[in-house]
Design an enzyme around this catalytic site. Sequence first.
Site, mmCIF file in Angstrom:
data_model
loop_
_atom_site.group_PDB
_atom_site.id
_atom_site.type_symbol
_atom_site.label_atom_id
_atom_site.label_comp_id
_atom_site.label_asym_id
_atom_site.label_seq_id
_atom_site.Cartn_x
_atom_site.Cartn_y
_atom_site.Cartn_z
ATOM 1 N N GLY A 86 25.901 32.818 8.982
ATOM 2 C CA GLY A 86 25.305 33.557 7.856
ATOM 3 C C GLY A 86 23.896 34.019 8.157
ATOM 4 O O GLY A 86 23.299 33.669 9.179
ATOM 5 N N GLY A 88 20.492 33.671 8.300
ATOM 6 C CA GLY A 88 19.548 32.570 8.194
ATOM 7 C C GLY A 88 18.112 33.042 8.027
ATOM 8 O O GLY A 88 17.204 32.246 7.784
ATOM 9 N N ARG A 89 17.912 34.321 8.211
ATOM 10 C CA ARG A 89 16.538 34.825 8.070
ATOM 11 C C ARG A 89 16.545 36.300 7.686
ATOM 12 O O ARG A 89 15.537 36.983 7.852
ATOM 13 C CB ARG A 89 15.777 34.643 9.362
ATOM 14 C CG ARG A 89 16.500 35.278 10.526
ATOM 15 C CD ARG A 89 15.617 35.331 11.681
ATOM 16 N NE ARG A 89 16.401 35.664 12.854
ATOM 17 C CZ ARG A 89 15.867 36.072 13.966
ATOM 18 N NH1 ARG A 89 14.568 36.178 14.060
ATOM 19 N NH2 ARG A 89 16.618 36.356 14.989
ATOM 20 N N LYS A 109 14.664 41.605 8.086
ATOM 21 C CA LYS A 109 14.966 40.523 9.030
ATOM 22 C C LYS A 109 13.690 39.730 9.286
ATOM 23 O O LYS A 109 12.706 40.292 9.761
ATOM 24 C CB LYS A 109 15.504 41.139 10.325
ATOM 25 C CG LYS A 109 16.073 40.143 11.315
ATOM 26 C CD LYS A 109 16.774 40.878 12.454
ATOM 27 C CE LYS A 109 17.197 39.920 13.554
ATOM 28 N NZ LYS A 109 17.767 40.644 14.699
ATOM 29 N N GLY A 122 13.578 30.742 9.238
ATOM 30 C CA GLY A 122 13.819 31.978 8.486
ATOM 31 C C GLY A 122 12.906 33.127 8.852
ATOM 32 O O GLY A 122 12.929 34.176 8.215
ATOM 33 N N ASP A 250 29.642 37.060 16.016
ATOM 34 C CA ASP A 250 28.749 37.345 14.883
ATOM 35 C C ASP A 250 27.775 38.466 15.222
ATOM 36 O O ASP A 250 27.059 38.935 14.335
ATOM 37 C CB ASP A 250 27.979 36.081 14.455
ATOM 38 C CG ASP A 250 27.246 35.432 15.619
ATOM 39 O OD1 ASP A 250 27.910 35.082 16.607
ATOM 40 O OD2 ASP A 250 26.021 35.296 15.548
ATOM 41 N N ASN A 251 27.746 38.889 16.468
ATOM 42 C CA ASN A 251 26.899 40.023 16.846
ATOM 43 C C ASN A 251 27.741 41.244 17.207
ATOM 44 O O ASN A 251 27.295 42.121 17.926
ATOM 45 C CB ASN A 251 26.000 39.646 18.022
ATOM 46 C CG ASN A 251 24.968 38.586 17.644
ATOM 47 O OD1 ASN A 251 24.646 38.421 16.473
ATOM 48 N ND2 ASN A 251 24.473 37.861 18.622
HETATM 49 P P1 AMP Z 1 20.985 35.627 16.277
HETATM 50 O O1 AMP Z 1 20.683 34.880 17.511
HETATM 51 O O2 AMP Z 1 19.815 36.392 15.723
HETATM 52 O O3 AMP Z 1 22.208 36.471 16.384
HETATM 53 O O4 AMP Z 1 21.294 34.526 15.172
HETATM 54 C C1 AMP Z 1 22.349 33.595 15.235
HETATM 55 C C2 AMP Z 1 22.343 32.767 13.966
HETATM 56 O O5 AMP Z 1 21.154 31.988 13.867
HETATM 57 C C3 AMP Z 1 22.401 33.575 12.677
HETATM 58 O O6 AMP Z 1 23.130 32.841 11.729
HETATM 59 C C4 AMP Z 1 20.965 33.690 12.295
HETATM 60 O O7 AMP Z 1 20.786 33.923 10.921
HETATM 61 C C5 AMP Z 1 20.431 32.313 12.687
HETATM 62 N N1 AMP Z 1 18.987 32.353 12.972
HETATM 63 C C6 AMP Z 1 18.380 32.932 14.023
HETATM 64 N N2 AMP Z 1 17.047 32.748 13.969
HETATM 65 C C7 AMP Z 1 16.792 32.048 12.845
HETATM 66 C C8 AMP Z 1 15.601 31.551 12.233
HETATM 67 N N3 AMP Z 1 14.394 31.758 12.754
HETATM 68 N N4 AMP Z 1 15.735 30.888 11.073
HETATM 69 C C9 AMP Z 1 16.946 30.673 10.534
HETATM 70 N N5 AMP Z 1 18.086 31.101 11.063
HETATM 71 C C10 AMP Z 1 18.032 31.797 12.204
HETATM 72 MG MG MG Z 2 23.133 37.654 15.197
#
Ligand code: AMP
Ligand code: MG
Length: 492
Positions: A86, A88-89, A109, A122, A250-251
Amino acid sequence: MFPPFTLRYARLPERFFERFEPVPVREPHLIAFNRPLAETLGFDLAAFDAEEAAVWFSGNVVPRGSEPLAQAYAGHQFGGFVPRLGDGRAVLLGEVTDRDGRLRDIQLKGAGRTPFSRGGDGRSPLGPVLREYLVSEAMHAMGIPSTRALAAVTTGERVVRGIPEPGAILTRVAASHIRVGTFQYFAARGDIDGVRELADHVIERHYPELAKHEGGERYLGLLEAVQARQAALIAKWMGVGFIHGVMNTDNTSISGETIDFGPCAFMEQYDPQMVFSSIDEGGRYAYSNQPWIAQWNLARLAETLLPLIDDDTDRAIERATELLQRYPEQYEAEWLDVMRTKLGLERAQPGDKALVEALLSTMHRGRADFTLTFRRLADAAESREAEAALVALFERPEEIAGWLEDWRQRLAQDLWTEDERAQRMRLANPAFIPRNHRVQQALTAAMDENDFGPFESLLEIVTRPFDDQPGFEEYTRPAEPTERVFRTFCGT
Ligand code: AMP
Ligand code: MG
């Protein structure tokens, strides 16, 4: 300032998201704003004011008509399934209708801790925000489907990633932020109604031509349509030497846009095994694996759709498998189209694939820069004298000279004039890409010295990738050994 919001996603069932207001930041400051994009989205810029814009794009004030939310999704990360990821930020403000009548998500974001944050803060550091801004806008300018960057603000707060770094928020625009992982979220819960509602939403939004179909045909059609867009997208990535770095489910966007620019990078010396990401230890997401990873991700999407494709599971698997097995052929056709255009070939001929492969292996052995090779090939299409500059890129000049003879023979079979061919090639072979060392320099200047000049210059250059831009030849140059970036980091 904001155009009216539509709130399609917010009207989906409550279990599709968590309502969430961005957490205000201390001292928002606008550092980048994409005026042309804002105009196409219908923003009212008559009384544009950077200080006011910083308040909106930090989420400190939620625009009227928005019902902010964090989207639920799951995902396979490096092959391992996580049932609840989900946003997360990130927070979705809602959708707006652009000048072409298309719905566009507006998302902040780095907007604070959401119910999906798990251990994370976040927030986003400035570096990754600027990287995403540069690379997503460069991708778009190269004609590659991509999410867009509308604005970036610094927050006046520090985020800690080993060391404290300036915090920032990116305003991202997308056809939607629905991912393969969004389907997996519901499927993993046995929530078939959820999968169906999501699929119908996606069809209405991205694939309206499928709405006329009923039952299994409709959902098999969805898989087919997503597959076609992924095949086309990855072929385009391969054509510019782009390495996404984190092709987790998820990407992987359902709309077929490039999404989530983490440790992404452009290859310089051609090497099919190239990996940049520090977290990709096994090389799962290496350059040449990307087409097959996309197929793997499509298979994960297919699994979520099985109950909608046919009540008889065996029959559903059979139909989905049949479709997925067509992917290699589809991908290869897309890739050959891309490469044919790069080589300036007009009409398809049986030997084209071999000709492309021969060039690539010559580039590999000759350690030639991917981008410069193709750009100089366009010059060579115009005049034989320009061949010298191309040959100079190769460690084994005699090999490329031999290939050039084969290429010229092949060109003789087409009808294009030399000018016409060279012009078309220049529109397929960028002169300017966001070279990793340039990106790194721009990020470092911004983070360490609060100097956004290098970021602004680089952005201007990489958003006109096909123009020669006299005076900026320096930006076409690959990294010197001392400048070379070997590893990129997620930095999340
Ligand atoms: P990403 O690496 O950006 O594709 O993120 C993978 C997962 O980690 C997703 O669910 C993001 O929302 C979560 N996520 C990444 N960075 C953060 C952060 N700084 N705080 C909270 N959740 C994060
Ligand atoms: Mg992602």
